[in-house]
Design a protein around this motif. Structure first.
Motif, PDB file in Angstrom:
ATOM      1  N   ARG A 190       9.657   5.787 -10.532  1.00 23.18           N
ATOM      2  CA  ARG A 190       9.056   4.672 -11.255  1.00 23.18           C
ATOM      3  C   ARG A 190       7.971   5.148 -12.232  1.00 23.18           C
ATOM      4  O   ARG A 190       7.328   6.171 -12.006  1.00 23.18           O
ATOM      5  CB  ARG A 190       8.446   3.689 -10.247  1.00 23.18           C
ATOM      6  CG  ARG A 190       9.468   3.165  -9.247  1.00 23.18           C
ATOM      7  CD  ARG A 190       8.793   2.336  -8.151  1.00 23.18           C
ATOM      8  NE  ARG A 190       8.220   1.139  -8.697  1.00 23.18           N
ATOM      9  CZ  ARG A 190       8.874  -0.018  -8.845  1.00 23.18           C
ATOM     10  NH1 ARG A 190      10.128  -0.115  -8.464  1.00 23.18           N
ATOM     11  NH2 ARG A 190       8.274  -1.060  -9.360  1.00 23.18           N
ATOM     12  N   PRO A 191       7.744   4.402 -13.324  1.00 29.38           N
ATOM     13  CA  PRO A 191       6.721   4.807 -14.304  1.00 29.38           C
ATOM     14  C   PRO A 191       5.333   4.996 -13.684  1.00 29.38           C
ATOM     15  O   PRO A 191       4.595   5.899 -14.082  1.00 29.38           O
ATOM     16  CB  PRO A 191       6.713   3.651 -15.312  1.00 29.38           C
ATOM     17  CG  PRO A 191       8.071   3.030 -15.193  1.00 29.38           C
ATOM     18  CD  PRO A 191       8.476   3.194 -13.756  1.00 29.38           C
ATOM     19  N   GLU A 192       4.982   4.182 -12.699  1.00 30.38           N
ATOM     20  CA  GLU A 192       3.638   4.309 -12.109  1.00 30.38           C
ATOM     21  C   GLU A 192       3.459   5.600 -11.312  1.00 30.38           C
ATOM     22  O   GLU A 192       2.334   6.017 -11.021  1.00 30.38           O
ATOM     23  CB  GLU A 192       3.309   3.093 -11.233  1.00 30.38           C
ATOM     24  CG  GLU A 192       4.279   2.820 -10.120  1.00 30.38           C
ATOM     25  CD  GLU A 192       5.343   1.794 -10.496  1.00 30.38           C
ATOM     26  OE1 GLU A 192       5.780   1.059  -9.584  1.00 30.38           O
ATOM     27  OE2 GLU A 192       5.746   1.727 -11.682  1.00 30.38           O
ATOM     28  N   TYR A 193       4.570   6.257 -10.970  1.00 31.18           N
ATOM     29  CA  TYR A 193       4.456   7.521 -10.236  1.00 31.18           C
ATOM     30  C   TYR A 193       3.818   8.604 -11.101  1.00 31.18           C
ATOM     31  O   TYR A 193       3.202   9.547 -10.589  1.00 31.18           O
ATOM     32  CB  TYR A 193       5.822   7.992  -9.739  1.00 31.18           C
ATOM     33  CG  TYR A 193       6.474   7.084  -8.715  1.00 31.18           C
ATOM     34  CD1 TYR A 193       5.748   6.090  -8.067  1.00 31.18           C
ATOM     35  CD2 TYR A 193       7.818   7.232  -8.395  1.00 31.18           C
ATOM     36  CE1 TYR A 193       6.354   5.257  -7.132  1.00 31.18           C
ATOM     37  CE2 TYR A 193       8.430   6.420  -7.454  1.00 31.18           C
ATOM     38  CZ  TYR A 193       7.692   5.428  -6.834  1.00 31.18           C
ATOM     39  OH  TYR A 193       8.294   4.609  -5.905  1.00 31.18           O
ATOM     40  N   VAL A 194       3.973   8.492 -12.413  1.00 31.69           N
ATOM     41  CA  VAL A 194       3.342   9.460 -13.320  1.00 31.69           C
ATOM     42  C   VAL A 194       1.819   9.361 -13.198  1.00 31.69           C
ATOM     43  O   VAL A 194       1.113  10.370 -13.124  1.00 31.69           O
ATOM     44  CB  VAL A 194       3.807   9.232 -14.772  1.00 31.69           C
ATOM     45  CG1 VAL A 194       3.020  10.097 -15.746  1.00 31.69           C
ATOM     46  CG2 VAL A 194       5.305   9.504 -14.892  1.00 31.69           C
ATOM     47  N   ASP A 195       1.298   8.125 -13.147  1.00 27.45           N
ATOM     48  CA  ASP A 195      -0.142   7.936 -12.963  1.00 27.45           C
ATOM     49  C   ASP A 195      -0.587   8.431 -11.591  1.00 27.45           C
ATOM     50  O   ASP A 195      -1.687   8.983 -11.446  1.00 27.45           O
ATOM     51  CB  ASP A 195      -0.522   6.462 -13.134  1.00 27.45           C
ATOM     52  CG  ASP A 195      -0.331   5.986 -14.571  1.00 27.45           C
ATOM     53  OD1 ASP A 195      -0.516   6.814 -15.489  1.00 27.45           O
ATOM     54  OD2 ASP A 195       0.027   4.813 -14.768  1.00 27.45           O
ATOM     55  N   GLU A 196       0.253   8.239 -10.584  1.00 26.79           N
ATOM     56  CA  GLU A 196      -0.077   8.731  -9.242  1.00 26.79           C
ATOM     57  C   GLU A 196      -0.195  10.257  -9.253  1.00 26.79           C
ATOM     58  O   GLU A 196      -1.063  10.826  -8.591  1.00 26.79           O
ATOM     59  CB  GLU A 196       0.980   8.285  -8.231  1.00 26.79           C
ATOM     60  CG  GLU A 196       0.967   6.796  -7.961  1.00 26.79           C
ATOM     61  CD  GLU A 196       2.045   6.356  -6.964  1.00 26.79           C
ATOM     62  OE1 GLU A 196       2.673   7.231  -6.329  1.00 26.79           O
ATOM     63  OE2 GLU A 196       2.253   5.132  -6.816  1.00 26.79           O
ATOM     64  N   LEU A 197       0.667  10.927 -10.004  1.00 28.91           N
ATOM     65  CA  LEU A 197       0.577  12.377 -10.113  1.00 28.91           C
ATOM     66  C   LEU A 197      -0.720  12.801 -10.789  1.00 28.91           C
ATOM     67  O   LEU A 197      -1.384  13.745 -10.345  1.00 28.91           O
ATOM     68  CB  LEU A 197       1.779  12.930 -10.894  1.00 28.91           C
ATOM     69  CG  LEU A 197       3.104  12.948 -10.138  1.00 28.91           C
ATOM     70  CD1 LEU A 197       4.259  13.216 -11.082  1.00 28.91           C
ATOM     71  CD2 LEU A 197       3.075  13.986  -9.013  1.00 28.91           C
ATOM     72  N   ARG A 198      -1.099  12.092 -11.854  1.00 31.76           N
ATOM     73  CA  ARG A 198      -2.362  12.415 -12.532  1.00 31.76           C
ATOM     74  C   ARG A 198      -3.535  12.303 -11.560  1.00 31.76           C
ATOM     75  O   ARG A 198      -4.462  13.110 -11.593  1.00 31.76           O
ATOM     76  CB  ARG A 198      -2.583  11.483 -13.721  1.00 31.76           C
ATOM     77  CG  ARG A 198      -1.761  11.826 -14.925  1.00 31.76           C
ATOM     78  CD  ARG A 198      -2.240  11.107 -16.186  1.00 31.76           C
ATOM     79  NE  ARG A 198      -1.223  11.214 -17.205  1.00 31.76           N
ATOM     80  CZ  ARG A 198      -0.296  10.285 -17.447  1.00 31.76           C
ATOM     81  NH1 ARG A 198      -0.281   9.155 -16.762  1.00 31.76           N
ATOM     82  NH2 ARG A 198       0.613  10.476 -18.386  1.00 31.76           N
ATOM     83  N   ALA A 199      -3.498  11.303 -10.698  1.00 32.72           N
ATOM     84  CA  ALA A 199      -4.595  11.074  -9.754  1.00 32.72           C
ATOM     85  C   ALA A 199      -4.674  12.160  -8.682  1.00 32.72           C
ATOM     86  O   ALA A 199      -5.706  12.294  -8.021  1.00 32.72           O
ATOM     87  CB  ALA A 199      -4.422   9.701  -9.091  1.00 32.72           C
ATOM     88  N   LEU A 200      -3.616  12.940  -8.521  1.00 40.74           N
ATOM     89  CA  LEU A 200      -3.598  13.973  -7.489  1.00 40.74           C
ATOM     90  C   LEU A 200      -4.007  15.350  -8.015  1.00 40.74           C
ATOM     91  O   LEU A 200      -3.900  16.339  -7.287  1.00 40.74           O
ATOM     92  CB  LEU A 200      -2.197  14.073  -6.858  1.00 40.74           C
ATOM     93  CG  LEU A 200      -1.772  12.889  -6.002  1.00 40.74           C
ATOM     94  CD1 LEU A 200      -0.310  13.024  -5.600  1.00 40.74           C
ATOM     95  CD2 LEU A 200      -2.658  12.763  -4.758  1.00 40.74           C
TER      96      LEU A 200
END
Length: 196
Positions: free
Chosen positions: A122-132
Motif C-alpha cells: 500500500r502507498p502508506e507503507y512507503v511512509d512507514e518505511l521512512r519512519a523506521l
C-alpha cells in the motif's frame, strides 16, 4: 573463542520469506549451535512487521542476542539493533532507502518462494518505511555487512557507505540473493559468535 550467543533473529527481505535459501541455511546453523532461533514471516506493512518483531523478542535477554537481516530485512535489522545496543548485527545486501526503492512496487506483488501467493503493498507503507530510519549507526564492533558488488537490485556503494561502519565482506561478484552464501557463511557467522 567462547561465544555467549544464545538467541538469533533473522529478518527476510521484500517478497521473501522464511523459506529463502539464506534463512534456511542460517536456521540450520542456529540449530547446530543450540541457539533459540526465530525467523518470522513478516507482513507487508513495515510498521506492523516491526511491532510483531518487538513482540516476538520482548522476553529475550538483553545480552547474548543477534539479528541478521537480508535486503529489506537488513534495513529492519538496523532499526532493531539501534534499539538493542548489546545485540550483534549481521547484514546481507542490506537495503539503504527502501522508501525510495519500494515506491515502484505499490500494488499487487507475488512472493518469490510461493508465486501463487500475492500481497498488496500500500502507498502508506512507503511512509512507514521512512519512519523506521535508524539514524546514525552506533557501536561499530557489533556490525558486519556482507555486500555483493554484483547485486543487481541495490547499489553496493550505497550499501557500503551506509553499513560499512564495522566489519565488511565486500564480494567482487555474487548477486542480490547471495547465491554463493555457503562460501561466506562461516566467516559471517564467526562475527555473530564473537563475544566482544
Amino acid at each position: 573463542m567462547v561465544s555467549t550467543l544464545t538467541h538469533l533473529l533473522y529478518l527476510h527481505g521484500f517478497r521473501s520469506s522464511p523459506q529463502s535459501a539464506k534463512a534456511q541455511r542460517m536456521g540450520a546453523w542456529a540449530r547446530e549451535h543450540g541457539l533459540h532461533w526465530a525467523c518470522p514471516a513478516l507482513p507487508p506493512s513495515p510498521a506492523q512487521a516491526m511491532a510483531e518483531v518487538d513482540a516476538w523478542v520482548r522476553d529475550w535477554p538483553a545480552a547474548g542476542c543477534a539479528v541478521v537481516g537480508s535486503s529489506l530485512g537488513g534495513f529492519y535489522a538496523a532499526w532493531v539493533a539501534q534499539r538493542r545496543p548489546s545485540w550483534r548485527v549481521g547484514l546481507l545486501n542490506p537495503a539503504v532507502d527502501p522508501a525510495r526503492d519500494l515506491a515502484a512496487y505499490i500494488g499487487e506483488n507475488r512472493q518469490w518462494h510461493a508465486p501463487e501467493e500475492s500481497f498488496y503493498f500500500r502507498p502508506e507503507y512507503v511512509d512507514e518505511l521512512r519512519a523506521l530510519d535508524a539514524g546514525p549507526l552506533a557501536h561499530p564492533a557489533r556490525w558486519m555487512a556482507l555486500i555483493a558488488k554484483g547485486d543487481e537490485l541495490l547499489d553496493w556503494r550505497e550499501m557500503h557507505a551506509r553499513y560499512g561502519l564495522g566489519r565488511v565482506l565486500l564480494l567482487a561478484g555474487s548477486d542480490h540473493a547471495l547465491s554463493d552464501f555457503d562460501r561466506w557463511q562461516p566467516e559471517f557467522t564467526r562475527h555473530l559468535l564473537d563475544p566482544r
